[in-house]
Write a protein that holds these residues in place. Structure first.
Motif, mmCIF file in Angstrom:
data_model
loop_
_atom_site.group_PDB
_atom_site.id
_atom_site.type_symbol
_atom_site.label_atom_id
_atom_site.label_comp_id
_atom_site.label_asym_id
_atom_site.label_seq_id
_atom_site.Cartn_x
_atom_site.Cartn_y
_atom_site.Cartn_z
ATOM 1 N N GLY A 158 8.013 -4.217 -9.577
ATOM 2 C CA GLY A 158 7.538 -4.986 -10.784
ATOM 3 C C GLY A 158 5.721 -4.595 -11.048
ATOM 4 N N GLU A 159 5.410 -4.047 -10.194
ATOM 5 C CA GLU A 159 3.987 -3.310 -10.500
ATOM 6 C C GLU A 159 3.953 -1.765 -10.619
ATOM 7 O OE1 GLU A 159 1.554 -4.383 -7.314
ATOM 8 O OE2 GLU A 159 2.034 -6.611 -7.391
ATOM 9 N N ASP A 210 0.570 5.925 -12.946
ATOM 10 C CA ASP A 210 0.132 6.483 -11.524
ATOM 11 C C ASP A 210 1.213 7.341 -11.300
ATOM 12 O OD1 ASP A 210 -1.673 4.255 -11.247
ATOM 13 O OD2 ASP A 210 -0.139 2.847 -10.554
ATOM 14 N N PHE A 261 11.664 -8.233 -8.234
ATOM 15 C CA PHE A 261 10.450 -7.610 -8.536
ATOM 16 C C PHE A 261 9.782 -6.970 -7.358
ATOM 17 C CE2 PHE A 261 5.911 -7.970 -8.808
ATOM 18 C CZ PHE A 261 5.465 -8.044 -10.295
ATOM 19 N N GLU A 262 10.014 -7.111 -6.202
ATOM 20 C CA GLU A 262 9.415 -6.858 -4.886
ATOM 21 C C GLU A 262 9.962 -5.556 -4.220
ATOM 22 O OE1 GLU A 262 11.799 -9.997 -3.379
ATOM 23 O OE2 GLU A 262 10.428 -9.822 -5.101
ATOM 24 N N ARG A 308 12.112 1.404 -15.457
ATOM 25 C CA ARG A 308 11.801 0.263 -14.791
ATOM 26 C C ARG A 308 12.293 -1.243 -15.366
ATOM 27 N NH1 ARG A 308 5.806 -0.421 -15.868
ATOM 28 N NH2 ARG A 308 6.662 -1.295 -17.836
ATOM 29 N N VAL A 352 5.222 0.865 -3.865
ATOM 30 C CA VAL A 352 4.651 -0.320 -4.599
ATOM 31 C C VAL A 352 5.679 -0.824 -4.978
ATOM 32 C CG1 VAL A 352 2.954 1.278 -5.524
ATOM 33 C CG2 VAL A 352 4.873 1.183 -6.840
ATOM 34 N N PRO A 353 5.647 -2.224 -5.333
ATOM 35 C CA PRO A 353 6.736 -2.984 -5.949
ATOM 36 C C PRO A 353 7.382 -2.566 -7.404
ATOM 37 C CG PRO A 353 4.707 -4.344 -5.095
ATOM 38 C CD PRO A 353 4.416 -2.898 -5.192
ATOM 39 N N LYS A 387 3.536 1.503 -12.517
ATOM 40 C CA LYS A 387 2.674 1.918 -13.661
ATOM 41 C C LYS A 387 3.063 3.232 -14.013
ATOM 42 C CE LYS A 387 -1.182 -1.431 -13.256
ATOM 43 N NZ LYS A 387 -0.471 -2.095 -11.926
#
Length: 613
Positions: free
Chosen positions: A560-561, A566, A537-538, A528, A557-558, A563
């Motif tokens: 940058g987000e 997940d 980021f998006e 990532r 999901v973006p 995880k």
């Protein structure tokens, strides 16, 4: 091919199951109204037509009229049409509609016996004489089928029959025999030109034994076999098979001869051939020193013909091949003599659901004698495993699994090595070829046995996890992409890091396999961070878990987000390129896609609109 038992509702399933058990059939069900089946279809008429045109026997648990109306446009040549039967929904009546003398009558009788039903056979010859002259039993071939209609008409009109040669199935029938009959039935394995009102039945009593040097040209072997039969006046239809020593199981020339005559190729070990040494006309000490028996061509022919068989044509030679013919007193069923060349079919079953499994894979599994795979993958095959020998393995036993499958095939079995997704993408096809390569290159016991190296290998594709994930979310793979496994069990972590950086710099969409495990929690986070150096980021990232199975979840999901928590080992992660984007449909559903550049193409409506704006 397995008969297809077609049902339109769940109420017919129990009866279909009884029929499937009796004839080793495959249940095909209407997707909207049947809960369980081996294969599903959406349009009954189209599916039944496809089955018929592919030559598949069909048993429809439906009205005869419905089947007739569906297939009426496709009826043209009764000699080429597969069996088609209708079974009443109460299981009381079994009606062969087409292909009575091509298996339908026999199927009807088998099904009727299993159900305690009535087989409504209407073929005149079967009813009056108890025999179908245009469909002789296994081990016999009708040499002139075009004359069958005239001969049957003469018999039904009351003519008697003169029999030349002998065959128990004819002699025990209700055919009216007379030494001066106007109709002639001839049984012979020699070349014979039929007269008017004569049928010629050729018993498969001839066994063609062959030997050859490694790499013999197929054309040479075929020419030798053809000349041996022609010079001896033997009918080619009388061949039961082509037989050789097991060392030649992968010899192209031997299989070319078998394919040329349309018969099986079967193989014996050296000990079996040496047991025929006392009956050889041309024993050879040179051959014995090389392969362990005193004769391959003559020995294989005699072994196939059995101890009551006799050598009819002694060994004949071409430059690099040998050929001999033995005659058995009764037709030879080649499948009972020696063994076939084993076949390993490496199949990808996709995510596991019937809808995402290819017809070719389904056919390969159905043809297999043995199934090898991780237990979960075999369970996903459902009823397709019925009648097969299962060889279940745990995760982590990949090499043992593949080696076992190859050795089973080396014993002459037909084996499906079952993989999820696609068999050639992070799956077992590459390991099978690696084991083959190890045995050839090293000869140190790390590969597979010589018998396993002589097997035939077929790889059949399946829907991969990355394809399934992309389809569920739109078209994230619409432009250049690559796949990277983040597992460092088999690949050093520095190599993986180098590949991630290169793919990020090259702006590829990346499908990450094996993104995390219980002990590996940092690799995905590394990927990532590297990607964020090269794309926004998006940037959309697809997270797809349990695709095509219970518990399926798919999210976008973006980048940058993203995880790590997940994601698990059953998740495929597709990270978009700098050009990937999302779009919402009219229903609000969000799709991911990677444009390919059509907007810049001259004359593009998209490009014209953007230019105007």
């Amino acid at each position: 091919m397995k008969p297809a038992i077609v049902i339109l509702n769940e109420a017919a399933h129990p009866l279909a199951g009884r029929i499937a058990d009796a004839i080793n059939g495959e249940i095909h069900g209407a997707r909207s109204r049947v809960e369980t089946a081996d294969r599903f279809f959406d349009n009954a008429a189209a599916h039944i037509s496809d089955l018929f045109l592919s030559g598949r026997p069909i048993i429809g648990l439906m009205a005869s009229g419905a089947l007739i109306r569906i297939l009426a446009p496709h009826l043209s040549d009764k000699h080429a049409e597969p069996p088609m039967l209708s079974v009443s929904e109460d299981g009381e009546s079994v009606v062969p509609l087409l292909g009575g003398h091509h298996g339908a009558n026999a199927l009807a009788q088998t099904i009727a016996a299993a159900l305690g039903a009535h087989a409504a056979i209407t073929t005149a010859g079967d009813l009056r004489f108890g025999v179908a002259l245009d469909a002789p039993p296994e081990g016999y071939v009708l040499a002139n089928p075009q004359a069958a209609k005239q001969v049957m008409a003469s018999l039904v009109a009351g003519e008697s029959v003169r029999l030349q040669g002998s065959a128990a199935w004819l002699e025990q029938s209700g055919v009216p025999f007379d030494d001066h009959g106007a109709v002639t039935l001839t049984v012979t394995d020699r070349i014979h030109g039929p007269a008017d009102n004569e049928l010629v039945f050729v018993p498969r009593t001839l066994c063609l034994g062959m030997g050859c040097e490694r790499g013999t040209e197929p054309e040479e072997a075929v020419a030798l076999a053809e000349s041996v039969l022609a010079d001896a006046g033997l009918a080619r239809q009388a061949l039961a098979g082509v037989f050789s020593i097991d060392l030649k199981a992968d010899e192209t020339a031997i299989h070319a001869v078998a394919d040329h005559f349309g018969v099986p190729a079967r193989f014996f070990d050296a000990a079996t051939l040496e047991a025929e040494a006392d009956r050889l006309e041309n024993p050879s000490e040179v051959v014995f020193s090389e392969v362990g028996c005193h004769g391959v061509a003559e020995g294989a022919a005699l072994a196939a013909a059995g101890r009551r068989g006799q050598l009819d044509v002694a060994k004949q030679k071409s430059r690099r091949a040998t050929c001999a013919v033995a005659r058995a007193p009764e037709p030879v069923i080649a499948e009972h003599a020696g063994r076939t060349r084993g076949t390993l079919m490496i199949v990808g079953i996709g995510p596991g659901s019937d809808a995402w499994r290819s017809p070719e894979v389904t056919d390969f599994v159905a043809r297999s004698t043995d199934l090898v795979g991780y237990s979960l993958y075999l369970d996903l095959l459902g009823r397709l495993t019925r009648g097969k020998t299962r060889h279940d393995f745990d995760l982590g036993k990949e090499e043992a699994r593949v080696r076992h499958a190859m050795e089973l095939a080396g014993e002459g079995k037909t084996v499906s090595l079952v993989c999820s997704g696609d068999a050639g993408i992070y799956a077992m096809a590459t390991l099978a070829l690696e084991l083959l390569d190890r045995g050839a290159a090293e000869g140190n016991g790390h590969g597979v046995s010589d018998a396993a190296r002589r097997i035939g290998i077929v790889v059949s594709p399946g829907i991969s996890a990355l394809q399934a994930a992309a389809a569920r979310t739109g078209a994230p793979l619409g432009h250049d992409f690559c796949t990277i496994s983040l597992s460092d069990l088999l690949t050093p972590w520095p190599d993986i890091q180098r590949r991630v950086r290169a793919a990020a710099e090259g702006d590829f969409v990346i499908a990450f396999y094996n993104p995390v495990s219980k002990r590996r929690r940092t690799q995905l986070a590394f990927a990532r961070e590297v990607l964020l150096e090269h794309r926004p980021f998006e940037t959309p990232v697809v997270l797809a878990t349990n695709l095509g199975r219970d518990g399926e979840t798919v999210r976008i999901v973006p980048l940058g987000e993203l995880k790590v928590d997940d994601v698990d080992m059953l998740t495929v992660v597709i990270a978009g390129s700098s050009q990937s984007r999302t779009v919402a449909g009219g229903d609000g559903r969000v799709w991911a896609y990677t444009p390919r550049g059509y907007a810049a193409k001259e004359g593009s409506v998209i490009g014209d609109k953007e230019a105007a704006e």
